[in-house]
Scaffold this motif. Structure first.
Motif, PDB file in Angstrom:
ATOM      1  N   LEU A 195       7.126   1.399   1.811  1.00  0.00           N
ATOM      2  CA  LEU A 195       5.841   0.722   1.953  1.00  0.00           C
ATOM      3  C   LEU A 195       4.879   1.145   0.837  1.00  0.00           C
ATOM      4  N   ALA A 196       4.864   2.419   0.530  1.00  0.00           N
ATOM      5  CA  ALA A 196       4.017   2.886  -0.577  1.00  0.00           C
ATOM      6  C   ALA A 196       4.477   2.280  -1.906  1.00  0.00           C
ATOM      7  N   GLU A 197       5.790   2.140  -2.079  1.00  0.00           N
ATOM      8  CA  GLU A 197       6.316   1.539  -3.310  1.00  0.00           C
ATOM      9  C   GLU A 197       5.933   0.062  -3.402  1.00  0.00           C
ATOM     10  N   ALA A 198       5.874  -0.620  -2.254  1.00  0.00           N
ATOM     11  CA  ALA A 198       5.427  -2.013  -2.256  1.00  0.00           C
ATOM     12  C   ALA A 198       3.977  -2.102  -2.722  1.00  0.00           C
ATOM     13  N   ALA A 199       3.158  -1.159  -2.274  1.00  0.00           N
ATOM     14  CA  ALA A 199       1.763  -1.135  -2.721  1.00  0.00           C
ATOM     15  C   ALA A 199       1.676  -0.829  -4.213  1.00  0.00           C
ATOM     16  N   ALA A 200       2.514   0.093  -4.693  1.00  0.00           N
ATOM     17  CA  ALA A 200       2.512   0.420  -6.118  1.00  0.00           C
ATOM     18  C   ALA A 200       2.902  -0.799  -6.954  1.00  0.00           C
ATOM     19  N   ALA A 201       3.796  -1.631  -6.419  1.00  0.00           N
ATOM     20  CA  ALA A 201       4.189  -2.867  -7.099  1.00  0.00           C
ATOM     21  C   ALA A 201       3.179  -3.994  -6.880  1.00  0.00           C
ATOM     22  N   GLN A 202       2.139  -3.694  -6.097  1.00  0.00           N
ATOM     23  CA  GLN A 202       1.096  -4.664  -5.736  1.00  0.00           C
ATOM     24  C   GLN A 202       1.692  -5.894  -5.043  1.00  0.00           C
ATOM     25  N   ARG A 203       2.698  -5.615  -4.222  1.00  0.00           N
ATOM     26  CA  ARG A 203       3.278  -6.651  -3.379  1.00  0.00           C
ATOM     27  C   ARG A 203       2.552  -6.617  -2.031  1.00  0.00           C
ATOM     28  N   TRP A 204       1.311  -7.052  -2.058  1.00  0.00           N
ATOM     29  CA  TRP A 204       0.469  -6.957  -0.868  1.00  0.00           C
ATOM     30  C   TRP A 204       1.008  -7.820   0.269  1.00  0.00           C
ATOM     31  N   ASP A 205       1.752  -8.879  -0.052  1.00  0.00           N
ATOM     32  CA  ASP A 205       2.340  -9.720   0.985  1.00  0.00           C
ATOM     33  C   ASP A 205       3.410  -8.986   1.774  1.00  0.00           C
ATOM     34  N   VAL A 206       4.045  -7.995   1.143  1.00  0.00           N
ATOM     35  CA  VAL A 206       5.160  -7.287   1.771  1.00  0.00           C
ATOM     36  C   VAL A 206       4.680  -6.140   2.654  1.00  0.00           C
ATOM     37  N   VAL A 207       3.526  -5.551   2.320  1.00  0.00           N
ATOM     38  CA  VAL A 207       3.062  -4.354   3.030  1.00  0.00           C
ATOM     39  C   VAL A 207       2.965  -4.570   4.538  1.00  0.00           C
ATOM     40  N   PRO A 208       2.312  -5.638   5.044  1.00  0.00           N
ATOM     41  CA  PRO A 208       2.251  -5.818   6.502  1.00  0.00           C
ATOM     42  C   PRO A 208       3.632  -6.016   7.130  1.00  0.00           C
ATOM     43  N   GLN A 209       4.516  -6.708   6.430  1.00  0.00           N
ATOM     44  CA  GLN A 209       5.851  -6.932   6.969  1.00  0.00           C
ATOM     45  C   GLN A 209       6.618  -5.620   7.105  1.00  0.00           C
ATOM     46  N   LEU A 210       6.493  -4.752   6.122  1.00  0.00           N
ATOM     47  CA  LEU A 210       7.165  -3.453   6.195  1.00  0.00           C
ATOM     48  C   LEU A 210       6.568  -2.592   7.304  1.00  0.00           C
ATOM     49  N   ALA A 211       5.256  -2.655   7.462  1.00  0.00           N
ATOM     50  CA  ALA A 211       4.624  -1.901   8.556  1.00  0.00           C
ATOM     51  C   ALA A 211       5.147  -2.377   9.897  1.00  0.00           C
ATOM     52  N   ASP A 212       5.302  -3.690  10.051  1.00  0.00           N
ATOM     53  CA  ASP A 212       5.830  -4.237  11.302  1.00  0.00           C
ATOM     54  C   ASP A 212       7.252  -3.769  11.567  1.00  0.00           C
ATOM     55  N   LEU A 213       7.984  -3.448  10.500  1.00  0.00           N
ATOM     56  CA  LEU A 213       9.362  -2.978  10.651  1.00  0.00           C
ATOM     57  C   LEU A 213       9.447  -1.461  10.833  1.00  0.00           C
ATOM     58  N   GLY A 214       8.292  -0.808  10.890  1.00  0.00           N
ATOM     59  CA  GLY A 214       8.278   0.623  11.173  1.00  0.00           C
ATOM     60  C   GLY A 214       8.185   1.529   9.974  1.00  0.00           C
ATOM     61  N   PHE A 215       7.970   0.968   8.773  1.00  0.00           N
ATOM     62  CA  PHE A 215       7.821   1.823   7.600  1.00  0.00           C
ATOM     63  C   PHE A 215       6.448   2.497   7.629  1.00  0.00           C
ATOM     64  N   ASP A 216       6.411   3.753   7.239  1.00  0.00           N
ATOM     65  CA  ASP A 216       5.243   4.620   7.403  1.00  0.00           C
ATOM     66  C   ASP A 216       4.089   4.191   6.495  1.00  0.00           C
ATOM     67  N   VAL A 217       2.921   3.926   7.077  1.00  0.00           N
ATOM     68  CA  VAL A 217       1.754   3.533   6.279  1.00  0.00           C
ATOM     69  C   VAL A 217       1.173   4.716   5.520  1.00  0.00           C
ATOM     70  N   ASN A 218       1.554   5.938   5.879  1.00  0.00           N
ATOM     71  CA  ASN A 218       1.058   7.122   5.179  1.00  0.00           C
ATOM     72  C   ASN A 218       2.080   7.708   4.206  1.00  0.00           C
ATOM     73  N   ALA A 219       3.175   6.997   3.993  1.00  0.00           N
ATOM     74  CA  ALA A 219       4.175   7.465   3.031  1.00  0.00           C
ATOM     75  C   ALA A 219       3.579   7.481   1.632  1.00  0.00           C
ATOM     76  N   ARG A 220       4.188   8.245   0.758  1.00  0.00           N
ATOM     77  CA  ARG A 220       3.693   8.397  -0.605  1.00  0.00           C
ATOM     78  C   ARG A 220       4.747   7.932  -1.617  1.00  0.00           C
ATOM     79  N   THR A 221       4.259   7.459  -2.749  1.00  0.00           N
ATOM     80  CA  THR A 221       5.139   7.168  -3.870  1.00  0.00           C
ATOM     81  C   THR A 221       5.606   8.480  -4.495  1.00  0.00           C
TER      82      THR A 221
END
Length: 287
Positions: A195-221
């Motif tokens: 999820l953090a890597e999606a944010a680093a890639a600025q794939r903002w559309d993917v971030v909510p979908q990954l959160a819904d799948l249980g990926f950690d919103v506090n994870a780090r790149t």
């Protein structure tokens, strides 16, 4: 700071940037030839050898990562980075190899840089300021500082070429790195930082979908940034709000700037993000 210390700082910065860019290098990529007629390295009866010519053709051939990395190893480790400064190579310095694999190339780079850095660190102001003399051939009247800067220029510009070739390779094989996760084929346990890597890639559309799948919103790149830091720093307010609502810890600080999420919003002058975070903090205090 002394001249030697300035040179070491620049050298270490350029080296670490190159070394970071080589994370994950594979043999396939190491030998990748995007065009016909590339210069690379080839196996011979005596081991690997690099393509070359006493008088290079014009224009010069495109060179592979194998050729470029071998060239950097040679530049840093060759005897002249000792002898032109009036030093003698140490017994365990060895001669620059032609690495036959990605793993061997990274090991060779590490050793070559250790050799170069030790030689550079030993330079005195006197050595740096005086002409190098006959040992340097046509550059006899050049001083040690000019030669040290030449080696650093080689490290910097060939290092930049290595990064560019890696970008070309990745672009030629572009795949959506998040598709497997969205299809349920990659789990948070397998890739906790996704999820953090999606944010680093600025794939903002993917971030909510990954959160819904249980990926950690506090994870780090790998750089230590959370998705909230990146959303705040880029002014991606909708994503920032979503992350906060999903429990993102905005008090976490990053290792590069030692700043929390509000600090990122302020530093990158993202006014709306900063106002949102400030208002949220005040609302929590009032409660």
């Amino acid at each position: 700071m002394t001249t030697t210390e300035h040179l070491l700082d620049l050298s270490d910065f350029a080296w670490q940037r190159l070394r970071d860019r080589l994370t994950g290098l594979t043999d396939e990529e190491y030998f990748w030839e995007p065009f016909d007629g590339c210069w690379s390295i080839h196996e011979s009866a005596d081991g690997f050898v690099a393509d070359g010519a006493a008088i290079p053709p014009k224009p010069a051939p495109f060179t592979t990562l194998a050729w470029r990395i071998t060239h950097i190893v040679d530049i840093l480790q060759e005897d002249r980075t000792a002898t032109w400064f009036g030093q003698q190579p140490a017994a365990d310095d060895g001669q620059p190899p032609v690495p036959g694999s990605a793993a061997a190339a990274l090991a060779a780079l590490d050793h070559a840089y250790d050799v170069w850095r030790r030689r550079l660190a030993a330079l005195t102001e006197d050595v740096l300021s005086r002409p190098m003399g006959a040992v340097a051939g046509p550059y006899a009247e050049h001083d040690g500082t000019s030669f040290a800067l030449h080696i650093l220029d080689e490290l910097i510009h060939h290092g930049a070429e290595v990064g560019a070739v890696r970008d070309f390779y990745r672009g030629a094989r572009a795949e959506d790195p998040f598709a497997d996760a969205l299809a349920g084929e990659r789990t948070p346990a397998e890739h906790p930082a996704l999820l953090a890597e999606a944010a680093a890639a600025q794939r903002w559309d993917v971030v909510p979908q990954l959160a819904d799948l249980g990926f950690d919103v506090n994870a780090r790149t790998a750089d230590g940034f959370t998705a909230a830091h990146l959303a705040a720093g880029t002014g991606s307010l909708d994503t920032l709000r979503f992350l906060v609502e999903r429990g993102a810890d905005v008090s976490l600080t990053d290792p590069r700037y030692d700043a929390d999420v509000l600090g990122w919003a302020n530093w990158f002058q993202q006014t709306e993000a900063a106002d949102y975070l400030t208002a949220r903090t005040h609302a929590g205090s009032d409660a």
